[in-house]
Every structure is written in structure tokens, then in C-alpha cells.
Design an enzyme around this catalytic site. Structure first.
Site, PDB file in Angstrom:
ATOM      1  N   TYR A 159      53.850  91.335  25.943  1.00  0.00           N
ATOM      2  CA  TYR A 159      53.249  91.096  27.268  1.00  0.00           C
ATOM      3  C   TYR A 159      52.081  90.108  27.200  1.00  0.00           C
ATOM      4  CZ  TYR A 159      56.457  94.408  29.245  1.00  0.00           C
ATOM      5  OH  TYR A 159      57.619  95.012  29.659  1.00  0.00           O
ATOM      6  N   ARG A 219      53.825  86.924  27.548  1.00  0.00           N
ATOM      7  CA  ARG A 219      54.277  86.708  28.936  1.00  0.00           C
ATOM      8  C   ARG A 219      53.111  86.224  29.811  1.00  0.00           C
ATOM      9  NH1 ARG A 219      57.958  87.836  26.464  1.00  0.00           N
ATOM     10  NH2 ARG A 219      58.099  85.608  26.641  1.00  0.00           N
ATOM     11  N   GLN A 246      61.542  92.175  42.046  1.00  0.00           N
ATOM     12  CA  GLN A 246      61.637  92.837  40.737  1.00  0.00           C
ATOM     13  C   GLN A 246      60.748  92.120  39.728  1.00  0.00           C
ATOM     14  OE1 GLN A 246      66.081  93.823  39.808  1.00  0.00           O
ATOM     15  NE2 GLN A 246      66.069  92.229  41.364  1.00  0.00           N
ATOM     16  N   ASN A 247      60.231  90.950  40.122  1.00  0.00           N
ATOM     17  CA  ASN A 247      59.462  90.140  39.177  1.00  0.00           C
ATOM     18  C   ASN A 247      58.054  90.703  38.998  1.00  0.00           C
ATOM     19  OD1 ASN A 247      61.713  88.573  39.169  1.00  0.00           O
ATOM     20  ND2 ASN A 247      60.874  86.948  40.463  1.00  0.00           N
ATOM     21  N   VAL A 248      57.553  90.572  37.771  1.00  0.00           N
ATOM     22  CA  VAL A 248      56.201  91.065  37.481  1.00  0.00           C
ATOM     23  C   VAL A 248      55.191  89.916  37.512  1.00  0.00           C
ATOM     24  CG1 VAL A 248      57.040  93.041  36.159  1.00  0.00           C
ATOM     25  CG2 VAL A 248      56.507  90.915  34.947  1.00  0.00           C
ATOM     26  N   ASP A 249      55.658  88.688  37.754  1.00  0.00           N
ATOM     27  CA  ASP A 249      54.734  87.549  37.807  1.00  0.00           C
ATOM     28  C   ASP A 249      53.994  87.534  39.141  1.00  0.00           C
ATOM     29  OD1 ASP A 249      56.069  85.791  39.842  1.00  0.00           O
ATOM     30  OD2 ASP A 249      57.693  85.733  38.374  1.00  0.00           O
ATOM     31  N   HIS A 302      58.764  96.535  39.780  1.00  0.00           N
ATOM     32  CA  HIS A 302      58.690  96.804  38.343  1.00  0.00           C
ATOM     33  C   HIS A 302      57.297  96.576  37.759  1.00  0.00           C
ATOM     34  CE1 HIS A 302      63.325  96.116  38.175  1.00  0.00           C
ATOM     35  NE2 HIS A 302      62.999  97.323  38.585  1.00  0.00           N
ATOM     36  N   CYS A 318      36.073 104.038  32.581  1.00  0.00           N
ATOM     37  CA  CYS A 318      35.715 105.125  31.645  1.00  0.00           C
ATOM     38  C   CYS A 318      35.454 104.621  30.225  1.00  0.00           C
ATOM     39  CB  CYS A 318      36.796 106.203  31.650  1.00  0.00           C
ATOM     40  SG  CYS A 318      38.311 105.714  30.817  1.00  0.00           S
ATOM     41  N   SER A 358      70.756  89.292  39.066  1.00  0.00           N
ATOM     42  CA  SER A 358      72.129  89.537  38.616  1.00  0.00           C
ATOM     43  C   SER A 358      72.677  90.852  39.164  1.00  0.00           C
ATOM     44  CB  SER A 358      72.164  89.600  37.085  1.00  0.00           C
ATOM     45  OG  SER A 358      71.347  90.687  36.643  1.00  0.00           O
TER      46      SER A 358
END
Ligand code: OAD
Length: 233
Positions: free
Chosen positions: A53, A56, A88-91, A106, A136, A174
Site C-alpha cells: 500500500y 500504491r 470500487q476504487n480506493v484512489d 472498498h 491515542c 470486470s
């Protein structure tokens, strides 16, 4: 009130330079999906997952939204309460194009969350290394991305949006993870845009644009405007 759901996947960000998952040369060819994207893989080797990650995020910093992100942002601004933008993209490319109220099914790559107190916070494109929780101060952090073998809480929001929408627009996915062909059958009208033809999936939709998202999006925008204006054909 007529409503439209725009659901996107990796194909939306492909022309910005982010790899898709399942195409040839895609991310799941370079990495073992269960090693870097499953809860069991994370337990086994958290360092490997953190590095995946970190990489990414470093890539995300270098890319820009494309015309399709910008057009979706424009439509959302124009029809605020009538369009759901779900990805669905995490960008963060839709957000960087100015799109408001994007629902990330996601998770969201620029964010981490604290396993000790549950605080979510944004580290933008930085490495996770040596970060501690701003609240914390504990070091037990993880990416804010849903892994295989974990629940995806936003799927509930997706089903609520599907139940309210008369037009389902699916761009750059897809359908391996989400049953988008079934989603098409839940709405009166449906449009699919993918770069690659997939006869089984294509047959579930009323309209199919087999081309790049950046070229299909202008026709899709017209379809959406016609649908919301009562002139959809
Ligand atoms: P996939 O890699 O499975 O599919 C990408 C789709 O994008 C394919 O159907 C391509 O035809 C299409 N495509 C590629 N370039 C395009 C372009 N320029 N314009 C339009 N379409 C294009 O990606 P997803 O379906 O998004 O989950 O994958 C779903 C999930 O699987 C991801 O969210 C990820 C992954 O495992 C998690 O990591 C939790």
C-alpha cells in the site's frame, strides 16, 4: 424523483496510469492477491502488505484525474441529489476532479485507521512507516481498505442506492467481485462501459459502450441527462 447510480471500477482510473487488477499486466499478475489483499495474508506478513500500500500511495501521488473522472464530477455537481457516485476504487481521483459525496465501497488509500481506538486519518501519499495514531498515539495502524475475508460495510449503501435508481451506469469493472450483471437487472435501464467486450456480461445491459472510459463518458453524460430529463432512448 428519478435517480441514477454510477458505479465505477479500476477501468475508470486506468487512463490516468493506475493499473487494473485482472487485465494482462494488471496488479494481480504482479502480486499474489491473497498475500497482499486478504485478512489472512495481512496476519501472516503485515510488512509486505504495508509495503504494497505504500507503493500504491506513491503511485497515486504521480497521477491525475482523467476526463471521465472530471465528467462524473460535473454531473454530480449538476444533479446533486439525483446521482449516486459509488466506486470500487480506493484512489482519490474522483475527489481530485472535484466530485462530492463519493462512496468508496472498498476503502480509501490515503487513509489509515487505528486498531486501538478506531480513529481514521489521512496520510495522503506518505509511507505508513513510523506513523502513530494522532489521537491515542498507538502504533497499531492499518490501511483503510477492505481485504478479502472481511466485511465491506458500504455494500449496504450500494444496495440502497440500487433500490432507488432507475438507471444503472457501470464503468470500468470486470464484475469479478461485484455481480454487476445482476445489478443491471435491478434497475429499469442499464449502461455498461468497459474496454474489453465480455459477451456474458454485456448481454445483461441495455446499452454497452466497448471503448475507453474517457471517450465513452461524453455519450454516457448525454444518456444520463436524457434520462433525468425524461428523453431517454
Ligand atoms: P478489474 O481489473 O477486475 O477490471 C477492470 C475492468 O476495466 C475490465 O473490465 C476492463 O475491460 C476495464 N477497463 C480497462 N481499461 C479501461 C478503460 N480505459 N476504460 C474503460 N474500461 C476499462 O477491476 P475491478 O472490476 O475494478 O478490490 O476490480 C474489482 C475489485 O477487485 C477491486 O476493487 C479490488 C480488486 O480485488 C479490492 O482490492 C478490495
Amino acid at each position: 424523483m428519478k435517480k441514477v447510480l454510477i458505479l465505477s471500477g479500476a477501468g475508470l482510473s486506468a487512463e490516468s496510469g493506475l493499473k487494473t487488477f485482472r487485465e494482462s499486466n494488471g496488479l494481480w499478475e504482479e502480486h499474489d492477491v491473497m498475500e497482499v489483499c486478504s485478512a489472512s495474508g495481512f496476519r501472516k506478513n503485515p510488512k509486505k502488505v504495508r509495503e504494497f500500500y505504500d507503493e500504491r500511495r506513491a503511485q497515486l501521488e504521480k497521477v491525475k484525474p482523467n476526463h471521465a473522472h472530471e465528467m462524473i464530477a460535473k454531473l454530480k455537481a449538476e444533479f446533486k441529489d439525483q446521482i449516486f457516485v459509488i466506486t470500487q476504487n480506493v484512489d482519490d481521483l474522483l475527489e481530485r476532479a472535484g466530485c462530492k459525496d463519493v462512496i468508496h465501497l472498498h476503502g480509501f488509500l490515503p487513509e489509515l485507521y487505528c486498531a486501538s481506538c478506531g480513529t481514521h486519518f489521512n496520510i495522503a501519499y506518505k509511507k505508513q512507516e513510523s506513523t502513530t495514531c494522532p489521537k491515542c498515539k498507538q502504533p497499531f495502524l492499518r490501511h483503510n481498505i477492505v481485504m478479502f475475508e472481511e466485511p465491506a460495510p458500504q455494500y449496504q449503501t450500494l444496495y440502497e442506492a440500487l433500490n432507488q435508481s432507475g438507471l444503472f451506469v457501470c464503468i470500468g469493472t470486470s464484475g469479478y467481485v461485484l455481480p454487476v450483471g445482476h445489478f443491471a437487472s435491478m434497475c429499469e435501464h442499464s449502461i455498461l462501459n468497459n474496454l474489453d467486450a465480455d459477451p456474458a456480461l454485456d448481454s445483461c445491459f441495455d446499452k454497452v459502450y466497448t471503448q475507453k472510459a474517457s471517450t465513452a463518458i461524453d455519450q454516457i453524460a448525454l444518456d444520463i441527462r436524457n434520462y433525468l430529463g425524461g428523453n431517454y432512448v
